[in-house]
Motif scaffolding. Structure first.
Motif, PDB file in Angstrom:
ATOM      1  N   GLU A 158       0.833  -1.197   0.000  1.00  0.00           N
ATOM      2  CA  GLU A 158       0.000   0.000   0.000  1.00  0.00           C
ATOM      3  C   GLU A 158       0.878   1.261   0.000  1.00  0.00           C
ATOM      4  O   GLU A 158       0.654   2.195  -0.772  1.00  0.00           O
ATOM      5  CB  GLU A 158      -0.856  -0.056   1.267  1.00  0.00           C
ATOM      6  N   GLN A 159       1.915   1.262   0.860  1.00  0.00           N
ATOM      7  CA  GLN A 159       2.819   2.406   0.904  1.00  0.00           C
ATOM      8  C   GLN A 159       3.543   2.560  -0.432  1.00  0.00           C
ATOM      9  O   GLN A 159       3.778   3.672  -0.894  1.00  0.00           O
ATOM     10  CB  GLN A 159       3.837   2.242   2.036  1.00  0.00           C
ATOM     11  N   ARG A 194       1.548   4.319  -2.913  1.00  0.00           N
ATOM     12  CA  ARG A 194       1.536   5.762  -2.670  1.00  0.00           C
ATOM     13  C   ARG A 194       2.832   6.416  -3.160  1.00  0.00           C
ATOM     14  O   ARG A 194       2.804   7.543  -3.652  1.00  0.00           O
ATOM     15  CB  ARG A 194       1.268   6.046  -1.189  1.00  0.00           C
ATOM     16  N   ALA A 221       2.273   7.009  -6.716  1.00  0.00           N
ATOM     17  CA  ALA A 221       1.400   8.165  -6.953  1.00  0.00           C
ATOM     18  C   ALA A 221       2.196   9.457  -6.800  1.00  0.00           C
ATOM     19  O   ALA A 221       2.061  10.395  -7.593  1.00  0.00           O
ATOM     20  CB  ALA A 221       0.220   8.148  -5.984  1.00  0.00           C
ATOM     21  N   ILE A 222       3.074   9.501  -5.785  1.00  0.00           N
ATOM     22  CA  ILE A 222       3.903  10.690  -5.562  1.00  0.00           C
ATOM     23  C   ILE A 222       4.850  10.891  -6.740  1.00  0.00           C
ATOM     24  O   ILE A 222       5.042  12.000  -7.239  1.00  0.00           O
ATOM     25  CB  ILE A 222       4.682  10.559  -4.234  1.00  0.00           C
TER      26      ILE A 222
END
Ligand SMILES: Nc1ncnc2c1ncn2[C@@H]1O[C@H](COP(=O)(O)OP(=O)(O)O)[C@@H](O)[C@H]1O
Ligand SMILES: [Mg+2]
Lengths: 250, 329
Positions: A6-7, A10, A13-14
């Motif tokens: 999950e991290q 992200r 996405a960043i």
């Protein structure tokens, strides 16, 4: 495991957001595209050496400068626009933020470095050599982009140009001690010692080995050293950013 | 766990500066809880500690059931944060900013577009969804920042000075949004340096000064602390002698003149009214009107903190020309 995945999503996405925003910023274009281009031209033009002799240094230089062009400025930019605060409020670990920044810097380097590596195909280095070279380039880009994000950790400035300039102070000397212009085996022994401290040395050496068949270090050492440097840089980037973060919140 | 937020002896030093000094409080679910204090009181630092942007020097914060220091990621999933300065990406469109926020908060891919659309409609910016945020007005950006903080439907919303530096209209719109969200069940923690805003918006207020909570109560409760200092606004007709003698009457504590009106702070009400009647008759004065003045939160604030209300009107950054802060008149 699920949490790690999950991290990591992200981080991606960043990274995607960084690509949209920072790739087109002036300093990135100047330091990441124009600058390596002119340096490469200055290096090649007017010299009567073969492409095979020039290419390893050229690749080292290009990969190094492009992979380190985005990284130094992202966090200063985020500090300035207060968007860093937004990221810190989200359920995203600091390491995932740093990793996202490293990834976007890495992809920029990889994208541009496709140009010099296609010359390797022209030189007919052999498929296996080409694949190994590509693999080495990926590890090297990762290592260099991690270095560039590390360089933005201190001082905790909110001025991207300052961070760019300070990171240049580290980047330029590195290029001169890394066997880019003069192969390592031709350096005096103190020069060889200094060269061994630079991560770029191992990539240039690898490229020289795969393109012109000469090298100073065994191939395994080159890969190991690049990986070790990459791990150290990422770890240090997370640690030092963690410490300086509070100074960015004013 | 019942409470939404619990702060236990929270303390924060910046080097040697003590910004938040051992504060403790609880916020119930469904409440609007406000931190009211002047610039530099430690409001932003407190919000940063409560929302896990920085770690406290000591003490702890339990937010949405999780210890913010030990399980920050879990706690952050359940809260929304609207910072003092709108912090969207100017280079991205309103839409892309919301989608990025949705990604960071782990909103499922299929639900992101729906949420973004709903929120843009909620804040009245759906038409502007393709505009770069850098091209939106300050008030629009603030509303969009609120929308971004709501993308994952948090049960608790933190807002740091939500109307600071906005024009009157935008500020009113933001207060409307906050009330509506609270009406739907969202717990709200906000900070402000506008006394009247705290009075109108908050169920409970903690007054914070130099890093400490100096009072914590419902607005009415705070005001009742200054009762016993009843005041009257008194006007006299055109005829009759001078009214200088007013201040010397029995039971009068203080007199100030507001235009043609005298504001008289008194101790004993019955005693004062008798003295006033005698005074008027003796000087041939006609009392044309007399009103009781209820203590305002500002009176309470002044009494409790010993600060001048002017301190609260000092804006952090000079407002842009044409911008009007919250007017407390
Ligand atoms: N990053 C920081 N480094 C050092 N001091 C800070 C920092 N942020 C705030 N301060 C100081 O801490 C105190 C509280 O500031 P702050 O929390 O911003 O108050 P408020 O939001 O109520 O205006 C002030 O004295 C301020 O100067
Ligand atoms: Mg503040």
């Amino acid at each position: 495991m699920i949490r790690l995945a999950e991290q990591f999503r992200r981080s991606l996405a960043i990274s995607e957001k960084n690509i949209k925003i920072y790739y087109s910023k002036g300093p990135v274009i100047v330091f990441g595209l124009l600058f390596p281009l002119f340096l490469a031209l200055a290096y090649i033009v007017g010299r009567s050496i073969s492409l095979r002799e020039v290419l390893p240094g050229l690749m080292g230089m290009t990969t190094f400068f492009t992979a380190t062009s985005v990284g130094p400025s992202i966090i200063p930019w985020e500090t300035r626009s207060k968007t860093l605060e937004r990221l810190l409020c989200c359920p995203v670990a600091l390491w995932a933020i740093i990793l996202g920044d490293v990834l976007s810097s890495f992809l920029f380097g990889l994208l541009i470095s496709i140009i010099p590596i296609t010359f390797a195909l022209i030189l007919n280095v052999g498929l296996l050599n080409f694949v190994v070279l590509l693999f080495g380039m990926i590890i090297a880009s990762m290592c260099f982009s991690a270095l560039s994000v590390l360089l933005s950790a201190y001082p905790p400035t909110d001025i991207p140009a300052t961070s760019m300039m300070l990171s240049s102070l580290v980047k330029f000397p590195l290029v001169f001690i890394s066997g880019v212009f003069v192969p390592i085996e031709q350096l005096p022994s103190w020069g060889q010692y200094v060269a061994s401290l630079s991560p770029l040395t191992y990539f240039t050496d690898l490229a020289r080995q795969l393109i012109s068949g000469r090298s100073f270090y065994p191939m395994a050492i080159n890969f190991v050293m690049m990986s070790v440097f990459a791990a150290i840089f990422i770890f240090a980037a997370i640690r030092i950013h963690e410490r300086t973060l509070i100074k960015r919140l004013t | 766990m019942d409470g939404a937020i619990e702060a236990i002896n929270l303390t924060k030093y910046y080097g040697k500066i003590l910004a938040v000094d051992n504060i403790s409080f609880e916020v119930e679910r469904g409440e609007v809880f406000g931190f009211l204090g002047p610039n530099g009181a430690g409001k932003t630092t407190a919000i940063r500690l409560l929302t896990g942007q920085m770690k406290p020097s000591s003490g702890s914060a339990i937010v949405a059931g999780f210890d913010m220091t030990r399980e920050p990621i879990k706690a952050k999933r359940l809260i929304g944060v609207v910072p003092e300065v709108s912090n969207l990406y100017d280079e991205l469109s309103a839409w892309d900013n919301l989608i990025f926020a949705a990604q960071l908060y782990g909103v499922p891919r299929g639900a992101r577009g729906m949420r973004a659309k709903e929120l843009l409609e909620f804040i009245g910016l759906y038409d502007r969804r393709e505009d770069r945020v850098g091209n939106l007005s300050k008030g629009m950006r603030r509303r969009l920042t609120i929308a971004a903080a709501l993308i994952h439907e948090p049960s608790i919303l933190f807002l740091d000075e939500p109307t600071s530096g906005l024009d009157v209209e935008s500020a009113r719109a933001i207060r409307g949004l906050i009330r509506e969200l609270n009406g739907r069940g969202t717990t709200v923690f906000l900070t402000t340096h506008y006394i009247e805003e705290a009075d109108h918006l908050c169920d409970r207020i903690a007054i914070i000064d130099r890093g400490r909570i100096v009072a914590k109560d419902k607005p009415e409760g705070l005001k009742s602390r200054v009762e016993g200092r009843t005041a009257f606004d008194i006007s006299f007709g055109p005829r009759g002698g001078p009214v200088d003698g007013l201040a010397a009457l029995d039971h009068v504590k203080e007199v100030s003149k507001l235009g043609e009106v005298f504001r008289v702070y008194v101790g004993d009400v019955t005693g004062f009214l008798q003295a006033l009647a005698d005074f008027a008759r003796g000087n041939g004065l006609e009392i044309t009107s007399i009103n009781t003045v209820k203590p305002s939160l500002e009176d309470a604030f002044v009494r409790i903190t010993g600060l001048s209300p002017e301190v609260m009107r000092v804006e952090k950054e000079p407002a842009r020309r044409g911008d009007v802060g919250y007017s407390s008149h």
